[in-house]
Scaffold this active site. Structure first.
Site, mmCIF file in Angstrom:
data_model
loop_
_atom_site.group_PDB
_atom_site.id
_atom_site.type_symbol
_atom_site.label_atom_id
_atom_site.label_comp_id
_atom_site.label_asym_id
_atom_site.label_seq_id
_atom_site.Cartn_x
_atom_site.Cartn_y
_atom_site.Cartn_z
ATOM 1 N N ILE A 466 33.020 46.397 40.943
ATOM 2 C CA ILE A 466 32.552 45.806 42.387
ATOM 3 C C ILE A 466 33.496 45.453 43.389
ATOM 4 C CG2 ILE A 466 32.792 43.566 41.030
ATOM 5 C CD1 ILE A 466 30.397 42.882 42.594
ATOM 6 N N ARG A 632 42.943 34.634 27.645
ATOM 7 C CA ARG A 632 43.908 35.680 28.295
ATOM 8 C C ARG A 632 43.714 36.339 29.388
ATOM 9 N NH1 ARG A 632 46.626 40.246 24.685
ATOM 10 N NH2 ARG A 632 48.832 40.021 25.459
ATOM 11 N N ILE A 633 44.827 36.509 30.391
ATOM 12 C CA ILE A 633 44.473 36.961 31.747
ATOM 13 C C ILE A 633 45.129 38.523 31.664
ATOM 14 C CG2 ILE A 633 45.085 36.963 34.203
ATOM 15 C CD1 ILE A 633 43.211 34.827 33.265
ATOM 16 N N ASN A 635 45.114 41.009 34.265
ATOM 17 C CA ASN A 635 46.016 41.574 35.395
ATOM 18 C C ASN A 635 46.002 40.342 36.375
ATOM 19 O OD1 ASN A 635 46.972 42.552 37.737
ATOM 20 N ND2 ASN A 635 45.640 44.142 37.696
ATOM 21 N N LYS A 637 47.364 39.678 38.920
ATOM 22 C CA LYS A 637 47.145 39.980 40.280
ATOM 23 C C LYS A 637 45.969 39.762 40.703
ATOM 24 C CE LYS A 637 49.265 43.188 43.482
ATOM 25 N NZ LYS A 637 50.579 42.721 44.217
ATOM 26 N N GLY A 706 35.823 35.723 31.434
ATOM 27 C CA GLY A 706 35.643 36.122 32.551
ATOM 28 C C GLY A 706 36.501 35.139 33.615
ATOM 29 N N GLU A 709 33.841 34.045 38.895
ATOM 30 C CA GLU A 709 33.026 33.211 39.702
ATOM 31 C C GLU A 709 33.207 31.629 39.342
ATOM 32 O OE1 GLU A 709 28.752 34.891 39.029
ATOM 33 O OE2 GLU A 709 30.145 36.002 37.646
#
Ligand code: MOS
Length: 747
Positions: A466, A632-633, A635, A637, A706, A709
């Site tokens: 998206i 956990r992230i 990426n 950026k 996620g 949002e």
């Protein structure tokens, strides 16, 4: 931005990675739906209802049909059969119950009544303007006082006896909060390009879910599933408005079939305000009761949201309310009064975002009643278990840490409570805060990973990007698993013919695709190893599988350096194979035994500073600190970019966004980007985003939830709390208007 160092220092997982599709976008070569052109393609322009309630008395297209270039005018009288989708079929979720031109009843302003197809866009537009429609009109009901509703309400969540507990609570807040209709305004307009080949149609679409879109189109057009293909290579965002198909897609498909020519239909910005969804108006009544020491005793959250005449759309404002705080007595109820408006649709952070506006506003007000710091008040009432589900544990909840880290970064301890008590450079400062929560879930996903003899690695999945960086996440995981450099990895998404992948919705794609990519890569590596040990000319021929390793794209013996082995491309060539591929799957949360008995959510905290300049009545959100516990992230950026964007949208929600309907006609009267205000660069505050980066043990191999949002949740109530702190004006109906601020007595 702070991120915990990853266990593997060199890992690309958790490393800020620029988007691999960036060059395509910045050079204008990325193809969005409306960019597709075909030989003999013609253009379709819809005609929209000029009334908000009534019926078509007469529709006269005869003169239009003989206008230059006009090829076809479709309307109720000649569209032929279009079907509804099967109710309750979760794989065929549609936006509107009614199919295009199904009857001659007009239920909202801007409803499609006809579509004109012509050789050129100009000819089609001229034709659409010339279609004569006579109506039997009645006054539409677009009344935004939803509180007039006196019908049934459903109980969404209940425990204890909230009414008795509220009645006897020594300190209380009893307030009604309104959030207005907000319209999705992605820069890319909705569009459909339909191309038939015999009995099969390919639709180039602006779709947040190509797999679902395909099923809906097959059901709507009455075609076998295999005769429909939906393609969305790139999206210029969607905010939820593009989750499910809208009637214009079927209009384009029918026109293309009738003319046996490709048809392009691009929805105009004006139509974006009436025919492709919006966040409904919400009216939310919150009652909070607490002890004098600030322990919550009672929470009632009764919300209403408008829906259309035919669609049952529940905004779900109680998404976060039942589990955010520890409180023994709670009830959330809901009802959906009908209005002469189009179908509402999920918009960024549906339910939780408007719901938390009300709940967090009430929490801030109760803290003021208690003369307590709102941060301390929240820490005192933080939930340790999910009290709405038999006290089951959260899979991973670090909301306290979000508050504490955010407060430190923001400098919250320097806050003085008095209204108008904080000043800087002649301006009055207001500081406010809010909590955030957003559901987490792994959706089913299949991905196919393929090694090619040309030395490239490819992954295919029927999800789409998206604009958040989904292409890049796929490449990161493959690079992590194989060592193949990013520029030799091809990520193929956005085609309903690919193995099934999730919708780009609910901030759920990243958490849902990771396991499928990783297991697809592992399975493909296993097949390579089998080939390497059984192929003549392979240096590993005859080796037992357990002794073979795969490092940096090379197969080698575990006890040898990878440089002594062979590149996968050479192994495939030796085996005379063009490629070898394998499939990987994600087990959805509801089928994963590991997730049983856990409550899965992301959490966050928002700290907001506003500057109020009473002499010129100027309010500006100057600073936001956002701390997100999103697992956990992958990426950081792209993730920080999502949160920053959401915070800017939060400024719009707090101060600017509102779709206004004319009570005489039901027309959205600010239906353009000139009149519908969204936050832009000058409105954007200084934004500080922090991810806690605690992997969620229940969310698959990577522990990622996620993170898009949730960045919007909690911002608007923090803004209105900051506005109160600066001005003494309590705003409970968004957006904050200058008329509200002029009530301020603070100079
Ligand atoms: Mo988002 S509203 O789930 O596209």
């Amino acid at each position: 931005m702070s991120t915990t160092p990853s266990p593997v220092a060199a890992s690309i997982i958790g490393k800020a990675t620029p988007r691999i599709d960036g060059p395509l976008k910045t050079t204008g070569t990325a193809e969005y739906a409306a960019d597709f052109h075909f030989d003999r393609m013609v253009h379709a322009v819809p005609v929209t209802a000029a009334i908000g309630n009534g019926r078509i008395a007469k529709l006269d297209a005869s003169a239009v049909e003989s206008m230059p270039g006009v090829l076809l005018v479709l309307h109720h009288g000649n569209i032929g059969p279009l079907y509804r989708t099967v109710p309750g079929d979760d794989n065929a979720t549609n936006s509107e119950v009614r199919s295009a031109f199904e009857d001659e009843v007009i239920r909202h302003w801007g409803q499609y009544v006809a579509v004109v197809v012509a050789e050129t866009l100009e000819q089609a537009s001229a034709g659409a303007a010339a279609v004569k429609v006579e109506y039997e009109a009645q006054t539409p009901n677009v009344n935004m006082k939803l509180g007039d509703y006196d019908g049934k309400r459903k109980s969404v969540s209940k425990r204890g006896d909230p009414d008795a507990a509220f009645a006897s609570a020594p300190v209380k807040v009893d307030a009604v909060y309104n959030t207005p209709v907000e319209t999705h305004n992605p820069i890319e307009l909705h569009a459909s390009v339909a191309v038939w080949d015999g009995d099969s149609v390919t639709m180039y679409e602006t779709s947040q879910g190509v797999v679902n879109h395909r099923v809906v189109m097959a059901q709507t057009l009455g075609l076998p599933l295999e005769n429909v293909r939906v393609i969305t290579r790139f999206l210029g965002s969607g905010f939820g408005g593009k989750l499910f198909p809208w009637p214009h897609a079927a209009m384009a498909a029918v026109a293309a079939r009738r003319l046996d020519r490709p048809v392009k239909l691009s929805v105009t910005r004006r139509m974006m305000f009436s025919s492709v969804g919006y966040r409904p108006h919400t009216e939310q009544h919150v009652k909070l009761g607490a002890t004098r020491e600030g322990k919550l005793l009672a929470l009632r959250h009764d919300y209403l949201n408008n829906t259309s005449l035919l669609d049952d759309f529940d905004e779900g404002c109680g998404e976060a309310t039942p589990h955010l705080y520890s409180v023994a007595n709670l009830e959330v109820t809901s009802a959906q009064p009908r209005r002469n408006m189009g179908a509402p649709m999920w918009m960024r952070g549906p339910g939780a975002v408007p719901g938390l506006y009300a709940l967090e506003s009430a929490m801030n007000e109760l803290a003021d009643e208690l003369k307590m710091d709102p941060l301390q008040f929240r820490l005192l009432n933080d939930a340790e278990k999910d009290e709405s589900h038999d006290n089951i544990p959260f899979s991973s909840r670090h909301l306290r840490e979000c508050y504490e880290v955010g407060a430190k970064k923001f400098g919250w301890e320097r806050r003085t409570g008095g209204i108008g008590s904080m000043r800087r450079e002649g301006k009055i400062l207001g500081w406010g805060m809010g909590g955030a929560s957003w559901v987490a879930i792994q959706l089913p996903c299949t991905a196919t990973v393929e090694f090619c003899a040309k030395g490239r690695l490819c992954v295919r999945c029927g999800t789409q990007d998206i604009g958040t960086g989904t292409y890049t996440v796929f490449a990161q995981v493959l690079h992590e698993k194989t060592g193949v450099p990013l520029d030799r990895i091809d990520v193929i998404l956005g085609d309903s013919g690919l193995p099934g992948g999730p919708m780009s919705g609910g901030s759920m794609v990243t958490g849902s695709v990771l396991d499928a990519i990783a297991s697809g890569a592992n399975n493909a590596i296993k097949r390579l190893q089998q080939i390497a040990t059984s192929t003549d000319g392979s240096p590993l021929k005859g080796a037992s599988l357990e002794t073979v390793a795969f490092t940096g794209g090379r197969l080698h013996k575990k006890d040898q350096p990878s440089t002594d082995g062979a590149h996968f491309a050479d192994i495939l060539s030796a085996a005379k194979l063009a490629r070898v591929s394998a499939e990987g799957k994600t087990t959805p949360t509801w089928e994963d035994p590991k997730s049983k008995g856990y409550s899965l959510h992301s959490f966050g905290a928002q700290f907001v500073e506003v500057e109020w300049d009473p002499e010129i009545a100027r309010l500006r959100v100057s600073r936001v600190v956002s701390v997100i516990d999103g697992g956990r992230i992958i990426n950081p950026k792209a993730a920080a970019n999502q949160i920053s964007g959401a915070v800017v949208m939060g400024v719009g929600m707090g101060l600017l966004e509102e779709t206004v309907y004319d009570p005489r006609t039901g027309q959205p009267i600010n239906g353009s980007l000139a009149d519908y205000l969204v936050a832009t660069c000058p409105d954007a505050p200084d934004i500080d985003v922090t991810f806690l980066d605690h992997p969620d043990p229940i969310m698959g191999e990577y522990g990622a939830r996620g993170i898009a949002e949730i960045g919007l949740a909690g911002v608007a109530p923090a803004i209105t709390a900051a506005v109160y702190h600066a001005t003494g004006v309590r705003v409970r109906d968004l957006p904050v208007r200058i008329e509200d601020l002029l009530q301020s007595k603070i100079v």
